[in-house]
Design an enzyme around this catalytic site. Structure first.
Site, PDB file in Angstrom:
ATOM      1  N   LYS A 135       3.081  24.426   9.703  1.00  0.00           N
ATOM      2  CA  LYS A 135       3.799  25.227  10.712  1.00  0.00           C
ATOM      3  C   LYS A 135       5.047  24.517  11.221  1.00  0.00           C
ATOM      4  O   LYS A 135       5.993  25.147  11.653  1.00  0.00           O
ATOM      5  CB  LYS A 135       2.881  25.596  11.867  1.00  0.00           C
ATOM      6  CG  LYS A 135       2.368  24.410  12.649  1.00  0.00           C
ATOM      7  CD  LYS A 135       1.500  24.874  13.785  1.00  0.00           C
ATOM      8  CE  LYS A 135       0.827  23.702  14.478  1.00  0.00           C
ATOM      9  NZ  LYS A 135      -0.060  22.906  13.648  1.00  0.00           N
ATOM     10  N   LYS A 162       2.528  20.447   1.465  1.00  0.00           N
ATOM     11  CA  LYS A 162       1.618  21.489   1.956  1.00  0.00           C
ATOM     12  C   LYS A 162       2.329  22.436   2.925  1.00  0.00           C
ATOM     13  O   LYS A 162       3.281  22.029   3.606  1.00  0.00           O
ATOM     14  CB  LYS A 162       0.380  20.878   2.586  1.00  0.00           C
ATOM     15  CG  LYS A 162       0.515  20.468   4.013  1.00  0.00           C
ATOM     16  CD  LYS A 162      -0.852  20.189   4.655  1.00  0.00           C
ATOM     17  CE  LYS A 162      -0.614  19.931   6.138  1.00  0.00           C
ATOM     18  NZ  LYS A 162      -1.443  20.645   7.042  1.00  0.00           N
ATOM     19  N   LYS A 187       3.096  12.481  11.073  1.00  0.00           N
ATOM     20  CA  LYS A 187       3.474  13.087  12.366  1.00  0.00           C
ATOM     21  C   LYS A 187       4.350  12.154  13.168  1.00  0.00           C
ATOM     22  O   LYS A 187       5.229  12.606  13.895  1.00  0.00           O
ATOM     23  CB  LYS A 187       2.227  13.503  13.154  1.00  0.00           C
ATOM     24  CG  LYS A 187       1.472  14.627  12.461  1.00  0.00           C
ATOM     25  CD  LYS A 187       0.806  15.610  13.381  1.00  0.00           C
ATOM     26  CE  LYS A 187       0.395  16.832  12.574  1.00  0.00           C
ATOM     27  NZ  LYS A 187      -0.385  17.824  13.244  1.00  0.00           N
TER      28      LYS A 187
END
Ligand code: AQP
Length: 329
Positions: free
Chosen positions: A198, A195, A113
């Site tokens: 969103k 994976k 992130k």
């Protein structure tokens, strides 16, 4: 609470994708009858990425409505907003003092992130797993049903709980992760090495539960396969294996049954069939979501009731923790 306790949560982005559903919420609904369950909209976690205030409030509500629409009965489960129970943030602060920077530095999610949000690598992003540990430990949770990507955070939660218990006695239950045997890692449709997520730059990688039906079918039609035209579940066929997993999950078939069904099917037909099966499985939930989101009074009632019940369970644990560490009560 009479039965063992389940806690899990979802960020308040309001965007549910197939991975969130198959890896997490679908199992929540299945486990509900054997456990006392708390399902939280983790809106404080959502602040680690900049949000538009008005949109965040609506998104949090959407997540709660999706919980119900996906089968979580609010009379049998506690559904609530994390920010409505201040004990989460209070316990997180205390647990920050029992978590090492070295441990947080190892968290893959933080690394991923922060690479995606270089302009906003805030302290909340770094201590995200501590707040998650607080969410879980506050309710003396036994089981945490999550997707495979949360395995490392769960390990950290267990380490922190054990460290705290060693110092102060049996305050926390050391929780177990429940990672489903199938669907724990739904992969990106056009990049099945990654994976489904969103925040993927390529929206064709991610199937959102609220996508229009034709968009869902189009995304499956464009899913990456390979060149040998054999439908098998195998590590050397990540695209096909991902589609087989999705189909098995939404039709409640075993992998063997799915492979047998498509043994003689071409890739083109196979991809359309997977898309149609997803749509079929989603239809009742989508209709229920549309109905619920308009029922303001009902949702307000669920939210208030959930906050009250969660608060009543959280406070006794927080008091025990404060007593244990020597804070004035
Ligand atoms: N691809 C996935 N397959 C299976 N399970 C998944 N989960 C997430 N992605 C997959 C599970 O969904 C639950 C909710 O997670 P969250 O609200 O923390 O969402 P997230 O992990 O932030 O979702 P994304 O899409 O991965 O977000 P970004 O793009 O922001 O990184 C968890 O139980 C998670 O395991």
């Amino acid at each position: 609470m009479q039965k063992p306790i389940i806690f899990s949560g979802m960020q308040a982005t309001g965007i549910f994708h197939l991975g969130n559903w198959l890896g997490a919420t679908r199992n929540w609904a299945r486990l509900s009858s054997d456990y006392d369950c708390l399902y939280c909209v983790v809106d404080l976690h959502t602040l680690t990425v900049r949000q538009d205030p008005k949109a965040l409030r609506q998104s949090a509500r959407n997540v709660l409505a999706w919980y119900i629409a996906l089968g979580l009965d609010p009379t049998a489960n506690i559904l609530y907003y994390q920010s409505h129970v201040p004990a989460h943030a209070e316990l997180a602060w205390i647990l920050n003092c029992y978590t090492y920077v070295g441990e947080l530095n190892r968290m893959t999610q933080f690394k991923e992130k922060s690479a995606k949000n270089e302009e906003n690598i805030n302290a909340g992003l770094f201590t995200y797993p501590v707040l998650q540990a607080a969410d879980i430990l506050l309710y003396r949770t036994h089981l945490v049903p999550v997707g495979d990507d949360q395995r490392q955070h769960l390990e950290l939660t267990r380490d922190v709980a054990q460290r705290f218990n060693q110092a102060y006695g049996d305050i926390f239950v050391v929780p177990e992760a429940y990672i489903p045997p199938m669907g724990a890692r739904i992969m990106a449709l056009q990049n099945p090495e990654r994976k489904m997520s969103k925040s993927d730059d390529n929206q064709a990688n991610c199937v959102f539960l609220s996508d229009e039906p034709d968009v869902i079918i189009k995304k499956f039609k464009r899913a990456v396969t390979d060149s040998d035209n054999q439908i098998r579940n195998s590590p050397d066929k990540p695209g096909i294996s991902n589609l087989l997993t999705i189909y098995s999950c939404v039709t409640n078939r075993t992998m063997e049954e799915t492979c047998a069904e498509f043994k003689h099917t071409g890739y083109g037909d196979f991809k359309v069939k997977v898309g149609e099966a997803v749509l079929e499985a989603l239809r009742p939930h989508r209709n229920e979501f549309e109905r619920l989101i308009k029922d303001t009074a009902y949702l307000d009632g669920v939210i208030a009731d959930g906050a009250r019940k969660a608060q009543a369970l959280a406070v006794p644990t927080l008091i025990k923790v404060k007593e244990a560490v020597g804070l004035p009560i």
